[in-house]
Enzyme design. Sequence first.
Site, PDB file in Angstrom:
ATOM      1  CD  GLU A 112      -3.461   3.436   4.111  1.00 50.77           C
ATOM      2  OE1 GLU A 112      -3.483   3.452   5.631  1.00 50.77           O
ATOM      3  OE2 GLU A 112      -4.733   3.207   3.514  1.00 50.77           O
TER       4      GLU A 112
ATOM      5  CE  LYS B  75       0.229  -4.434   3.011  1.00 46.30           C
ATOM      6  NZ  LYS B  75       0.005  -5.851   2.376  1.00 46.30           N
TER       7      LYS B  75
ATOM      8  CB  THR C 273      -0.798  -0.163   1.387  1.00 48.15           C
ATOM      9  OG1 THR C 273      -1.552   1.141   1.388  1.00 48.15           O
ATOM     10  CG2 THR C 273      -0.116  -0.334   2.442  1.00 48.15           C
TER      11      THR C 273
HETATM   12  P1  NAD Z   1      -9.439  -7.273   2.564  1.00 47.45           P
HETATM   13  O1  NAD Z   1      -9.315  -7.278   3.865  1.00 47.45           O
HETATM   14  O2  NAD Z   1     -10.752  -7.372   1.459  1.00 47.45           O
HETATM   15  O3  NAD Z   1      -8.814  -8.808   2.212  1.00 47.45           O
HETATM   16  C1  NAD Z   1      -7.941  -9.653   2.803  1.00 47.45           C
HETATM   17  C2  NAD Z   1      -8.038 -11.200   2.439  1.00 47.45           C
HETATM   18  O4  NAD Z   1      -7.104 -11.769   3.178  1.00 47.45           O
HETATM   19  C3  NAD Z   1      -9.454 -11.838   3.049  1.00 47.45           C
HETATM   20  O5  NAD Z   1     -10.132 -12.717   2.148  1.00 47.45           O
HETATM   21  C4  NAD Z   1      -9.051 -12.457   4.271  1.00 47.45           C
HETATM   22  O6  NAD Z   1      -9.797 -13.661   4.710  1.00 47.45           O
HETATM   23  C5  NAD Z   1      -7.554 -12.844   3.864  1.00 47.45           C
HETATM   24  N1  NAD Z   1      -6.845 -13.190   5.121  1.00 47.45           N
HETATM   25  C6  NAD Z   1      -6.734 -12.384   6.224  1.00 47.45           C
HETATM   26  N2  NAD Z   1      -5.785 -12.578   7.192  1.00 47.45           N
HETATM   27  C7  NAD Z   1      -5.242 -13.982   6.713  1.00 47.45           C
HETATM   28  C8  NAD Z   1      -4.452 -15.086   7.148  1.00 47.45           C
HETATM   29  N3  NAD Z   1      -4.136 -15.026   8.270  1.00 47.45           N
HETATM   30  N4  NAD Z   1      -4.370 -16.188   6.223  1.00 47.45           N
HETATM   31  C9  NAD Z   1      -4.874 -16.141   5.091  1.00 47.45           C
HETATM   32  N5  NAD Z   1      -5.600 -15.360   4.418  1.00 47.45           N
HETATM   33  C10 NAD Z   1      -6.192 -14.323   5.614  1.00 47.45           C
HETATM   34  O7  NAD Z   1      -8.280  -6.653   1.760  1.00 47.45           O
HETATM   35  P2  NAD Z   1      -7.898  -6.116   0.266  1.00 47.45           P
HETATM   36  O8  NAD Z   1      -8.470  -4.631   0.391  1.00 47.45           O
HETATM   37  O9  NAD Z   1      -8.460  -6.835  -0.765  1.00 47.45           O
HETATM   38  O10 NAD Z   1      -6.307  -5.695   0.410  1.00 47.45           O
HETATM   39  C11 NAD Z   1      -5.651  -6.833  -0.227  1.00 47.45           C
HETATM   40  C12 NAD Z   1      -4.080  -6.498  -0.156  1.00 47.45           C
HETATM   41  O11 NAD Z   1      -3.938  -5.316  -0.851  1.00 47.45           O
HETATM   42  C13 NAD Z   1      -3.797  -6.310   1.280  1.00 47.45           C
HETATM   43  O12 NAD Z   1      -2.398  -6.838   1.290  1.00 47.45           O
HETATM   44  C14 NAD Z   1      -3.763  -4.574   1.257  1.00 47.45           C
HETATM   45  O13 NAD Z   1      -2.686  -4.290   2.132  1.00 47.45           O
HETATM   46  C15 NAD Z   1      -3.473  -4.243  -0.048  1.00 47.45           C
HETATM   47  N6  NAD Z   1      -3.842  -2.955  -0.584  1.00 47.45           N
HETATM   48  C16 NAD Z   1      -5.126  -2.541  -0.219  1.00 47.45           C
HETATM   49  C17 NAD Z   1      -5.620  -1.526  -0.863  1.00 47.45           C
HETATM   50  C18 NAD Z   1      -7.002  -1.154  -0.532  1.00 47.45           C
HETATM   51  O14 NAD Z   1      -7.605   0.048  -0.835  1.00 47.45           O
HETATM   52  N7  NAD Z   1      -7.920  -1.790  -0.309  1.00 47.45           N
HETATM   53  C19 NAD Z   1      -4.872  -0.570  -1.252  1.00 47.45           C
HETATM   54  C20 NAD Z   1      -3.598  -1.037  -1.544  1.00 47.45           C
HETATM   55  C21 NAD Z   1      -2.833  -2.515  -1.102  1.00 47.45           C
HETATM   56  P1  TYD Z   2     -10.401   4.171   4.618  1.00 47.72           P
HETATM   57  O1  TYD Z   2     -11.698   3.693   3.465  1.00 47.72           O
HETATM   58  O2  TYD Z   2     -10.669   3.322   5.868  1.00 47.72           O
HETATM   59  O3  TYD Z   2      -9.177   3.746   3.868  1.00 47.72           O
HETATM   60  P2  TYD Z   2      -7.691   4.415   4.550  1.00 47.72           P
HETATM   61  O4  TYD Z   2      -7.826   4.794   5.914  1.00 47.72           O
HETATM   62  O5  TYD Z   2      -6.794   3.091   4.238  1.00 47.72           O
HETATM   63  O6  TYD Z   2      -7.260   5.389   3.563  1.00 47.72           O
HETATM   64  O7  TYD Z   2     -10.632   5.664   4.716  1.00 47.72           O
HETATM   65  C1  TYD Z   2     -10.774   6.273   3.639  1.00 47.72           C
HETATM   66  C2  TYD Z   2     -10.790   7.872   4.150  1.00 47.72           C
HETATM   67  O8  TYD Z   2     -12.006   7.985   4.959  1.00 47.72           O
HETATM   68  C3  TYD Z   2      -9.836   8.189   5.574  1.00 47.72           C
HETATM   69  O9  TYD Z   2      -9.247   9.531   5.426  1.00 47.72           O
HETATM   70  C4  TYD Z   2     -10.761   7.930   6.778  1.00 47.72           C
HETATM   71  C5  TYD Z   2     -12.121   8.346   6.153  1.00 47.72           C
HETATM   72  N1  TYD Z   2     -13.112   7.788   6.987  1.00 47.72           N
HETATM   73  C6  TYD Z   2     -14.431   8.275   7.221  1.00 47.72           C
HETATM   74  O10 TYD Z   2     -14.464   9.539   7.283  1.00 47.72           O
HETATM   75  N2  TYD Z   2     -15.376   7.803   7.735  1.00 47.72           N
HETATM   76  C7  TYD Z   2     -15.630   6.442   7.779  1.00 47.72           C
HETATM   77  O11 TYD Z   2     -16.579   6.124   8.531  1.00 47.72           O
HETATM   78  C8  TYD Z   2     -14.370   5.720   7.411  1.00 47.72           C
HETATM   79  C9  TYD Z   2     -14.451   4.194   7.539  1.00 47.72           C
HETATM   80  C10 TYD Z   2     -13.198   6.396   6.866  1.00 47.72           C
END
Ligand code: NAD
Ligand code: TYD
Length: 353
Positions: free
Chosen positions: A137, A164, A135
């Site tokens: 972040e 991360k 990420t």
């Molecule tokens: P998510 O929380 O939707 O999904 C995570 C998945 O991992 C789930 O299916 C969960 O069951 C599985 N999991 C959790 N713990 C586990 C374990 N101990 N063993 C096996 N499986 C396990 O997450 P996401 O939003 O799809 O993110 C996926 C990846 O991408 C993460 O590594 C996250 O850091 C990265 N990422 C996410 C975002 C975003 O905006 N969501 C952005 C950049 C990077």
């Molecule tokens: P989020 O979707 O949790 O992603 P991240 O914190 O990983 O960027 O949040 C996106 C932005 O929205 C973040 O600045 C926090 C804000 N936020 C709210 O204002 N209200 C909410 O209920 C949530 C979940 C997030």
Amino acid sequence: MPDFSKTILVTGGAGFIGSHVVRLFVNKYPHYKIVNGDALTYAGNLENLKDVQEKANYVFEKVDITDEQSVNHLFEQYRFDAVIHLAAESHVDRSIMDPLAFVRTNVLGTVVLLNTCRNYWKNQYAGKLFYHVSTDEVYGSLGESGFFTEETPYDPHSPYSASKASSDHFVMAYHDTYGLPVVMSNCSNNYGSHHFPEKLIPLMINNIKNKKPLPVYGKGENVRDWLYVEDHARAIDTIFHTGKQGESYNVGGFNEWKNIDLVKLLCRIMDQKLGRAAGESEQLISYVTDRPGHDLRYAIDATKLHKELGWSPSLQFEEGLEKTVDWYLANEDWINHVTSGDYQKYYEEQYKH
Ligand code: NAD
Ligand code: TYD
């Protein structure tokens, strides 16, 4: 039984981004065998992959990546050529409530996988790859201007981003120390279908639909850089196939939004779709206590990925957001399933103030 040219373990394939990656790879590469290894935590849902579950090149295995024995067993069974590692605890607010869960899965789980690859591949690295999905972040918070590049020093602030960042360092350490073939990407905030409704966009869509308060943290001034999840999956495909080993790539669409502006845009889109009066849903906006350590601004410079590997995002934000809203409105069953039980407890705890 067809012969497969590669067998790939996708960890976290039942989650939000993982399910899009699995779907893309299963459909685009019938000659790859895709093994979705997921522990099915609250965030993992096999319903996300209903459309590919019968495909000959897809298989699901329930596995906890922190469990060394089970991971070893999986490697012995499938002889993976590559791992695309997405499994993680992924929500900042949960990381503030329970940091250790993040250390376990994100740090320990990643190291278990790296170690297993190292032991299993035994220096025979031709055709092998460990792809770590991370990420933006990890870079911390930007002020009013500037972008995160691949050279920006790590400066994580939340337990999530610290875990991360730690996992990213382990990935590069395994490359530098043991020569493990690795590649990594750091992506900005994703949005799209199958996104768990604890995150901003799906939470707001769900609350607007149900006429519940829209909890905006602080003054809503924080900025996030949003990318359509299918564009992220395409970037992962590109980097997996053409990325340089030992390198990381930033992924993002130059698409910054202040939270409050984004929430208002969602209200406008949904008022139209639900036949409500203009301005009706905005009345639901409720400013709540800010997140501790809340990063002000994220913004990705994805020039390296564009120039070196030719990737660009495909969708304009408004178009992607409309598609996303349409998906949530058409998939009430999905949202009802994932918001029952544990989700209610989490919601009450998180938004009690
Ligand atoms: P998510 O929380 O939707 O999904 C995570 C998945 O991992 C789930 O299916 C969960 O069951 C599985 N999991 C959790 N713990 C586990 C374990 N101990 N063993 C096996 N499986 C396990 O997450 P996401 O939003 O799809 O993110 C996926 C990846 O991408 C993460 O590594 C996250 O850091 C990265 N990422 C996410 C975002 C975003 O905006 N969501 C952005 C950049 C990077
Ligand atoms: P989020 O979707 O949790 O992603 P991240 O914190 O990983 O960027 O949040 C996106 C932005 O929205 C973040 O600045 C926090 C804000 N936020 C709210 O204002 N209200 C909410 O209920 C949530 C979940 C997030």
